[in-house]
Scaffold this motif. Structure first.
Motif, mmCIF file in Angstrom:
data_model
loop_
_atom_site.group_PDB
_atom_site.id
_atom_site.type_symbol
_atom_site.label_atom_id
_atom_site.label_comp_id
_atom_site.label_asym_id
_atom_site.label_seq_id
_atom_site.Cartn_x
_atom_site.Cartn_y
_atom_site.Cartn_z
ATOM 1 N N ASP A 224 22.785 -14.172 46.493
ATOM 2 C CA ASP A 224 23.604 -15.169 45.782
ATOM 3 C C ASP A 224 24.873 -15.505 46.569
ATOM 4 N N VAL A 225 24.674 -15.908 47.797
ATOM 5 C CA VAL A 225 25.786 -16.245 48.685
ATOM 6 C C VAL A 225 26.293 -17.644 48.330
ATOM 7 N N ARG A 226 27.539 -17.713 47.891
ATOM 8 C CA ARG A 226 28.112 -19.001 47.483
ATOM 9 C C ARG A 226 28.856 -19.631 48.657
ATOM 10 N N LEU A 227 28.482 -20.873 48.955
ATOM 11 C CA LEU A 227 29.062 -21.601 50.076
ATOM 12 C C LEU A 227 29.568 -22.952 49.604
ATOM 13 N N PRO A 228 30.622 -23.455 50.227
ATOM 14 C CA PRO A 228 31.074 -24.805 49.884
ATOM 15 C C PRO A 228 30.089 -25.846 50.371
ATOM 16 N N ALA A 229 30.189 -27.042 49.831
ATOM 17 C CA ALA A 229 29.252 -28.115 50.179
ATOM 18 C C ALA A 229 29.227 -28.393 51.664
#
Length: 391
Positions: A224-229
Protein backbone atom coordinates in the motif's frame (compact mmCIF):
# COMPACT_ATOMS: atom_id res chain seq x y z
CA UNK A 1 58.28 -22.23 -36.31
CA UNK A 2 57.21 -19.81 -33.57
CA UNK A 3 55.54 -16.45 -34.12
CA UNK A 4 54.56 -13.64 -31.81
CA UNK A 5 51.11 -14.42 -30.32
CA UNK A 6 48.14 -12.33 -31.46
CA UNK A 7 45.46 -11.10 -29.07
CA UNK A 8 42.06 -12.65 -29.83
CA UNK A 9 40.37 -9.47 -31.09
CA UNK A 10 43.44 -8.48 -33.11
CA UNK A 11 43.04 -11.52 -35.33
CA UNK A 12 40.87 -9.67 -37.88
CA UNK A 13 42.24 -6.17 -37.15
CA UNK A 14 38.86 -5.16 -35.75
CA UNK A 15 40.28 -1.98 -34.22
CA UNK A 16 40.33 -0.53 -37.72
CA UNK A 17 36.52 -0.46 -37.55
CA UNK A 18 36.58 2.01 -34.64
CA UNK A 19 37.27 5.73 -34.66
CA UNK A 20 39.74 7.42 -32.34
CA UNK A 21 37.13 8.59 -29.84
CA UNK A 22 35.71 5.08 -29.53
CA UNK A 23 39.17 3.65 -28.91
CA UNK A 24 39.92 6.31 -26.30
CA UNK A 25 36.69 5.61 -24.40
CA UNK A 26 37.46 1.91 -24.45
CA UNK A 27 40.97 2.56 -23.17
CA UNK A 28 39.76 4.72 -20.28
CA UNK A 29 37.22 2.14 -19.15
CA UNK A 30 39.72 -0.69 -19.47
CA UNK A 31 42.18 1.22 -17.30
CA UNK A 32 39.66 1.89 -14.52
CA UNK A 33 38.66 -1.78 -14.54
CA UNK A 34 42.32 -2.81 -14.34
CA UNK A 35 42.93 -0.38 -11.49
CA UNK A 36 39.71 -0.54 -9.51
CA UNK A 37 38.02 -3.87 -10.20
CA UNK A 38 40.47 -6.63 -11.16
CA UNK A 39 42.54 -6.50 -7.94
CA UNK A 40 39.42 -6.94 -5.80
CA UNK A 41 36.70 -8.68 -7.78
CA UNK A 42 37.61 -12.25 -6.82
CA UNK A 43 37.20 -11.28 -3.16
CA UNK A 44 33.93 -9.45 -3.84
CA UNK A 45 32.63 -12.52 -5.62
CA UNK A 46 33.70 -14.91 -2.88
CA UNK A 47 32.25 -12.68 -0.15
CA UNK A 48 29.06 -11.87 -2.06
CA UNK A 49 29.66 -8.17 -1.45
CA UNK A 50 30.58 -5.25 -3.70
CA UNK A 51 31.16 -1.54 -2.91
CA UNK A 52 28.45 -0.57 -5.37
CA UNK A 53 27.95 3.02 -4.25
CA UNK A 54 31.66 3.72 -4.33
CA UNK A 55 31.96 2.19 -7.81
CA UNK A 56 28.92 4.13 -9.01
CA UNK A 57 30.50 7.42 -7.97
CA UNK A 58 33.75 6.51 -9.72
CA UNK A 59 31.91 5.50 -12.87
CA UNK A 60 29.88 8.70 -12.63
CA UNK A 61 33.07 10.77 -12.66
CA UNK A 62 33.99 9.06 -15.94
CA UNK A 63 30.56 9.75 -17.43
CA UNK A 64 29.65 6.07 -17.75
CA UNK A 65 26.23 6.26 -16.10
CA UNK A 66 23.59 6.92 -18.73
CA UNK A 67 26.46 7.75 -21.07
CA UNK A 68 24.39 7.18 -24.23
CA UNK A 69 21.68 9.61 -23.07
CA UNK A 70 21.72 13.36 -23.72
CA UNK A 71 21.24 16.25 -21.33
CA UNK A 72 20.82 16.24 -17.53
CA UNK A 73 24.52 15.62 -17.00
CA UNK A 74 24.68 12.63 -19.35
CA UNK A 75 27.57 12.27 -21.79
CA UNK A 76 25.60 11.78 -25.02
CA UNK A 77 28.04 9.15 -26.27
CA UNK A 78 27.38 6.94 -29.28
CA UNK A 79 25.81 3.50 -29.02
CA UNK A 80 29.09 1.93 -30.14
CA UNK A 81 31.06 3.81 -27.47
CA UNK A 82 28.55 2.66 -24.86
CA UNK A 83 28.86 -0.89 -26.12
CA UNK A 84 32.65 -0.80 -25.90
CA UNK A 85 32.36 0.48 -22.33
CA UNK A 86 30.05 -2.44 -21.49
CA UNK A 87 32.55 -4.86 -23.03
CA UNK A 88 35.35 -3.57 -20.81
CA UNK A 89 33.13 -3.45 -17.72
CA UNK A 90 32.08 -7.08 -18.15
CA UNK A 91 35.65 -8.13 -18.83
CA UNK A 92 36.02 -7.16 -15.18
CA UNK A 93 32.80 -8.82 -14.05
CA UNK A 94 29.21 -9.19 -15.25
CA UNK A 95 27.98 -7.79 -11.95
CA UNK A 96 29.96 -4.59 -12.46
CA UNK A 97 28.52 -4.16 -15.93
CA UNK A 98 25.03 -4.85 -14.52
CA UNK A 99 25.47 -2.00 -12.05
CA UNK A 100 26.11 0.40 -14.93
CA UNK A 101 23.56 -0.95 -17.40
CA UNK A 102 20.68 -1.15 -14.90
CA UNK A 103 21.47 2.37 -13.75
CA UNK A 104 21.76 3.85 -17.24
CA UNK A 105 19.83 1.70 -19.70
CA UNK A 106 16.91 0.75 -17.46
CA UNK A 107 16.30 3.20 -14.60
CA UNK A 108 17.75 6.36 -16.16
CA UNK A 109 16.52 5.58 -19.67
CA UNK A 110 12.97 4.99 -18.40
CA UNK A 111 12.91 8.40 -16.69
CA UNK A 112 14.69 10.09 -19.62
CA UNK A 113 12.34 8.60 -22.22
CA UNK A 114 9.02 8.51 -20.37
CA UNK A 115 9.31 10.86 -17.41
CA UNK A 116 8.14 14.42 -16.89
CA UNK A 117 10.59 17.29 -16.98
CA UNK A 118 10.29 17.56 -13.21
CA UNK A 119 11.16 13.87 -12.79
CA UNK A 120 14.13 14.21 -15.14
CA UNK A 121 15.47 17.24 -13.28
CA UNK A 122 14.94 15.57 -9.92
CA UNK A 123 16.65 12.27 -10.65
CA UNK A 124 18.86 12.20 -13.75
CA UNK A 125 21.67 14.61 -12.77
CA UNK A 126 22.33 12.84 -9.47
CA UNK A 127 22.03 9.42 -11.12
CA UNK A 128 24.54 10.45 -13.79
CA UNK A 129 27.10 11.24 -11.08
CA UNK A 130 26.35 8.06 -9.14
CA UNK A 131 25.13 9.95 -6.10
CA UNK A 132 21.67 8.44 -6.57
CA UNK A 133 21.21 4.77 -7.46
CA UNK A 134 18.27 3.47 -9.47
CA UNK A 135 16.65 0.09 -9.95
CA UNK A 136 14.06 -1.23 -12.40
CA UNK A 137 11.14 -3.23 -11.04
CA UNK A 138 9.48 -5.33 -13.74
CA UNK A 139 10.17 -9.00 -12.92
CA UNK A 140 7.93 -10.56 -10.26
CA UNK A 141 8.23 -13.74 -8.18
CA UNK A 142 5.69 -15.53 -10.38
CA UNK A 143 6.10 -13.56 -13.61
CA UNK A 144 9.48 -13.41 -15.32
CA UNK A 145 9.29 -14.05 -19.05
CA UNK A 146 5.59 -13.10 -19.10
CA UNK A 147 5.44 -9.51 -17.81
CA UNK A 148 1.97 -9.09 -19.30
CA UNK A 149 0.71 -11.23 -16.39
CA UNK A 150 2.23 -9.01 -13.71
CA UNK A 151 0.34 -8.98 -10.42
CA UNK A 152 1.52 -5.59 -9.12
CA UNK A 153 -1.35 -3.09 -9.08
CA UNK A 154 -1.65 0.68 -8.89
CA UNK A 155 -5.02 2.22 -8.08
CA UNK A 156 -6.15 5.81 -7.81
CA UNK A 157 -7.15 7.11 -4.40
CA UNK A 158 -8.13 10.73 -4.77
CA UNK A 159 -5.16 12.48 -6.32
CA UNK A 160 -2.75 9.78 -5.16
CA UNK A 161 -1.67 6.40 -6.45
CA UNK A 162 -1.49 3.36 -4.18
CA UNK A 163 0.85 0.53 -5.26
CA UNK A 164 0.72 -3.06 -4.04
CA UNK A 165 2.68 -6.13 -5.12
CA UNK A 166 6.22 -7.43 -5.29
CA UNK A 167 9.20 -7.46 -7.61
CA UNK A 168 11.97 -10.06 -7.65
CA UNK A 169 15.57 -10.33 -8.85
CA UNK A 170 15.95 -6.56 -8.99
CA UNK A 171 19.55 -5.43 -9.48
CA UNK A 172 20.63 -2.49 -7.26
CA UNK A 173 17.41 -2.69 -5.21
CA UNK A 174 19.11 -3.08 -1.80
CA UNK A 175 20.86 0.31 -2.16
CA UNK A 176 18.56 2.10 -4.62
CA UNK A 177 17.33 5.62 -4.00
CA UNK A 178 14.68 5.44 -6.71
CA UNK A 179 12.90 2.50 -8.27
CA UNK A 180 11.19 2.58 -11.64
CA UNK A 181 8.29 0.31 -10.76
CA UNK A 182 5.83 -1.10 -13.28
CA UNK A 183 2.28 -1.92 -12.23
CA UNK A 184 -1.08 -2.62 -13.81
CA UNK A 185 -3.70 0.13 -13.69
CA UNK A 186 -7.19 0.54 -15.14
CA UNK A 187 -5.51 2.13 -18.15
CA UNK A 188 -2.94 -0.61 -18.65
CA UNK A 189 0.65 -1.04 -17.47
CA UNK A 190 2.17 2.19 -16.13
CA UNK A 191 5.55 3.16 -14.74
CA UNK A 192 6.23 5.03 -11.51
CA UNK A 193 9.33 6.76 -10.15
CA UNK A 194 9.24 5.54 -6.55
CA UNK A 195 11.59 6.95 -3.91
CA UNK A 196 12.75 3.82 -2.14
CA UNK A 197 12.40 5.41 1.30
CA UNK A 198 8.64 5.83 0.76
CA UNK A 199 6.61 4.19 3.57
CA UNK A 200 5.47 0.73 2.52
CA UNK A 201 8.51 0.03 0.29
CA UNK A 202 10.79 -2.76 1.51
CA UNK A 203 13.91 -3.97 -0.31
CA UNK A 204 15.43 -7.24 0.86
CA UNK A 205 18.79 -8.41 -0.45
CA UNK A 206 18.79 -11.85 -2.07
CA UNK A 207 21.68 -13.85 -0.64
CA UNK A 208 23.28 -17.24 -1.34
CA UNK A 209 23.52 -16.66 -5.09
CA UNK A 210 25.90 -18.88 -7.06
CA UNK A 211 26.12 -16.31 -9.86
CA UNK A 212 26.49 -12.52 -10.08
CA UNK A 213 27.85 -12.49 -6.56
CA UNK A 214 29.61 -9.17 -7.17
CA UNK A 215 26.22 -7.57 -7.72
CA UNK A 216 23.48 -6.50 -5.31
CA UNK A 217 20.15 -8.14 -6.06
CA UNK A 218 16.93 -7.70 -4.16
CA UNK A 219 13.25 -8.37 -3.70
CA UNK A 220 11.03 -5.28 -3.56
CA UNK A 221 7.76 -5.44 -1.62
CA UNK A 222 5.12 -2.75 -2.14
CA UNK A 223 2.65 -2.66 0.73
CA UNK A 224 0.00 0.00 0.00
CA UNK A 225 2.65 2.47 -1.10
CA UNK A 226 1.04 5.90 -1.43
CA UNK A 227 2.51 8.16 -4.10
CA UNK A 228 1.53 11.58 -5.39
CA UNK A 229 0.01 11.85 -8.85
CA UNK A 230 3.26 13.19 -10.29
CA UNK A 231 5.11 9.96 -9.44
CA UNK A 232 3.72 8.31 -12.55
CA UNK A 233 5.88 8.45 -15.68
CA UNK A 234 3.43 10.37 -17.88
CA UNK A 235 4.57 8.98 -21.23
CA UNK A 236 4.75 5.33 -20.14
CA UNK A 237 1.44 3.61 -20.82
CA UNK A 238 1.34 0.01 -21.98
CA UNK A 239 3.81 -2.85 -21.91
CA UNK A 240 5.78 -1.43 -24.84
CA UNK A 241 7.32 1.13 -22.49
CA UNK A 242 9.18 -1.29 -20.17
CA UNK A 243 10.00 -3.56 -23.11
CA UNK A 244 11.68 -0.65 -24.90
CA UNK A 245 13.83 -0.16 -21.80
CA UNK A 246 14.82 -3.82 -21.97
CA UNK A 247 15.84 -3.35 -25.60
CA UNK A 248 18.17 -0.55 -24.48
CA UNK A 249 19.75 -2.75 -21.83
CA UNK A 250 20.00 -5.80 -24.07
CA UNK A 251 22.14 -3.83 -26.49
CA UNK A 252 24.68 -3.37 -23.70
CA UNK A 253 24.55 -7.09 -22.95
CA UNK A 254 25.33 -7.91 -26.59
CA UNK A 255 28.65 -6.15 -26.06
CA UNK A 256 29.19 -6.99 -22.42
CA UNK A 257 29.11 -10.77 -22.89
CA UNK A 258 32.02 -10.41 -25.30
CA UNK A 259 34.07 -8.85 -22.52
CA UNK A 260 33.61 -11.88 -20.30
CA UNK A 261 34.48 -14.17 -23.24
CA UNK A 262 37.56 -12.14 -24.15
CA UNK A 263 38.83 -12.18 -20.58
CA UNK A 264 38.40 -15.95 -20.45
CA UNK A 265 40.18 -16.46 -23.75
CA UNK A 266 43.06 -14.11 -22.94
CA UNK A 267 43.51 -15.82 -19.58
CA UNK A 268 43.49 -19.22 -21.26
CA UNK A 269 45.98 -18.23 -23.97
CA UNK A 270 48.41 -16.99 -21.33
CA UNK A 271 47.91 -20.13 -19.25
CA UNK A 272 48.25 -22.53 -22.19
CA UNK A 273 51.45 -20.82 -23.29
CA UNK A 274 53.19 -21.40 -19.96
CA UNK A 275 51.61 -24.58 -18.57
CA UNK A 276 53.82 -27.52 -19.57
CA UNK A 277 52.57 -31.11 -19.89
CA UNK A 278 54.35 -34.03 -21.58
CA UNK A 279 57.35 -31.82 -22.20
CA UNK A 280 55.64 -29.00 -24.09
CA UNK A 281 53.26 -26.11 -23.41
CA UNK A 282 49.54 -26.86 -23.66
CA UNK A 283 49.34 -24.30 -26.47
CA UNK A 284 51.58 -26.51 -28.57
CA UNK A 285 49.06 -29.39 -28.78
CA UNK A 286 46.78 -29.62 -31.81
CA UNK A 287 43.64 -30.26 -29.77
CA UNK A 288 44.29 -27.18 -27.66
CA UNK A 289 44.94 -25.02 -30.71
CA UNK A 290 41.70 -26.27 -32.30
CA UNK A 291 39.78 -25.18 -29.21
CA UNK A 292 41.51 -21.81 -29.15
CA UNK A 293 40.90 -21.23 -32.85
CA UNK A 294 37.19 -22.05 -32.62
CA UNK A 295 36.75 -19.77 -29.62
CA UNK A 296 38.60 -16.90 -31.31
CA UNK A 297 36.43 -17.26 -34.42
CA UNK A 298 33.22 -17.07 -32.38
CA UNK A 299 34.55 -14.07 -30.45
CA UNK A 300 35.30 -12.23 -33.72
CA UNK A 301 31.87 -13.05 -35.13
CA UNK A 302 30.16 -11.83 -31.98
CA UNK A 303 32.15 -8.61 -32.03
CA UNK A 304 31.27 -7.92 -35.66
CA UNK A 305 27.60 -8.55 -34.85
CA UNK A 306 27.74 -6.17 -31.89
CA UNK A 307 29.48 -3.51 -33.97
CA UNK A 308 26.88 -3.80 -36.72
CA UNK A 309 24.04 -3.45 -34.22
CA UNK A 310 25.77 -0.48 -32.62
CA UNK A 311 26.11 1.26 -35.96
CA UNK A 312 22.42 0.60 -36.65
CA UNK A 313 21.53 2.09 -33.27
CA UNK A 314 23.58 5.20 -33.98
CA UNK A 315 21.76 5.55 -37.31
CA UNK A 316 18.39 5.22 -35.54
CA UNK A 317 17.57 1.98 -37.37
CA UNK A 318 18.00 -0.71 -34.70
CA UNK A 319 14.95 -2.95 -34.25
CA UNK A 320 14.12 -5.06 -31.18
CA UNK A 321 14.39 -8.38 -33.00
CA UNK A 322 17.88 -7.41 -34.17
CA UNK A 323 18.90 -6.90 -30.55
CA UNK A 324 17.44 -10.34 -29.83
CA UNK A 325 19.76 -11.82 -32.46
CA UNK A 326 22.72 -10.20 -30.73
CA UNK A 327 21.73 -11.16 -27.20
CA UNK A 328 20.90 -14.74 -28.16
CA UNK A 329 24.11 -15.31 -30.10
CA UNK A 330 26.66 -13.44 -28.06
CA UNK A 331 25.65 -14.61 -24.60
CA UNK A 332 25.27 -18.19 -25.78
CA UNK A 333 28.68 -18.17 -27.44
CA UNK A 334 30.34 -16.34 -24.55
CA UNK A 335 29.12 -19.02 -22.16
CA UNK A 336 30.40 -21.75 -24.49
CA UNK A 337 33.78 -20.01 -24.62
CA UNK A 338 33.96 -19.77 -20.83
CA UNK A 339 33.15 -23.46 -20.47
CA UNK A 340 35.70 -24.46 -23.09
CA UNK A 341 38.38 -22.31 -21.49
CA UNK A 342 37.72 -24.10 -18.22
CA UNK A 343 38.64 -27.40 -19.86
CA UNK A 344 42.04 -26.08 -20.93
CA UNK A 345 42.80 -24.77 -17.45
CA UNK A 346 41.84 -28.13 -15.97
CA UNK A 347 41.47 -28.09 -12.20
CA UNK A 348 42.84 -24.55 -12.09
CA UNK A 349 39.78 -23.54 -14.07
CA UNK A 350 37.61 -23.77 -10.96
CA UNK A 351 39.99 -21.71 -8.82
CA UNK A 352 39.16 -18.15 -7.91
CA UNK A 353 42.77 -17.33 -8.78
CA UNK A 354 41.58 -17.34 -12.39
CA UNK A 355 38.44 -15.56 -13.64
CA UNK A 356 37.11 -18.29 -15.91
CA UNK A 357 34.66 -20.09 -13.60
CA UNK A 358 33.46 -16.75 -12.20
CA UNK A 359 32.69 -15.54 -15.72
CA UNK A 360 31.00 -18.85 -16.57
CA UNK A 361 28.80 -18.68 -13.48
CA UNK A 362 27.91 -15.05 -14.19
CA UNK A 363 27.04 -15.78 -17.80
CA UNK A 364 24.51 -18.37 -16.65
CA UNK A 365 22.55 -15.43 -15.20
CA UNK A 366 23.17 -13.20 -18.21
CA UNK A 367 21.78 -16.00 -20.37
CA UNK A 368 18.54 -15.78 -18.39
CA UNK A 369 17.96 -12.15 -17.48
CA UNK A 370 16.46 -9.54 -19.78
CA UNK A 371 15.07 -12.27 -21.98
CA UNK A 372 15.95 -15.97 -21.87
CA UNK A 373 17.37 -17.64 -24.97
CA UNK A 374 13.96 -19.17 -25.60
CA UNK A 375 12.27 -15.76 -25.54
CA UNK A 376 14.75 -14.34 -28.01
CA UNK A 377 14.33 -17.37 -30.26
CA UNK A 378 10.58 -16.72 -30.30
CA UNK A 379 11.09 -13.02 -31.03
CA UNK A 380 13.27 -13.94 -34.00
CA UNK A 381 10.87 -16.71 -35.04
CA UNK A 382 7.95 -14.31 -35.03
CA UNK A 383 9.86 -11.91 -37.26
CA UNK A 384 10.77 -14.71 -39.67
CA UNK A 385 7.30 -16.27 -39.89
CA UNK A 386 4.95 -13.44 -39.03
CA UNK A 387 3.33 -15.74 -36.45
CA UNK A 388 3.51 -15.21 -32.69
CA UNK A 389 4.25 -18.39 -30.74
CA UNK A 390 4.10 -16.73 -27.32
CA UNK A 391 0.49 -17.67 -26.58
Amino acid sequence: MSQRPTAPLDLLDLDSSLDEEERQIRSVVRQVIDDRVRPHVAGWYEDGQVPARELAREFGKLGLLGMHLTGYGCAGASAVAYGLACLELEAGDSGVRSLVSVQGSLAMYAIWRYGSEEQKQRWLPSMATGEAIGCFGLTEPDHGSDPASMAARARRDGDDWVLTGGKMWITNAPIADVGVIWARTEDGVCGFAVPMDTPGVTAREIRHKMSLRASLTGEVVLDDVRLPADARLPEAVGLKAPLSCLTEARHGIVWGALGAARDCLETTLAYAGTRTQFGRPLAGFQLTQAKLADMAVELQKGYLLALHLGRLADAGRLRPEQVSVGKLNNVREALAIARQCRTILGANGISGEYPVMRHANNLESVLTYEGTSEIHQLVIGQRLTGISAFA
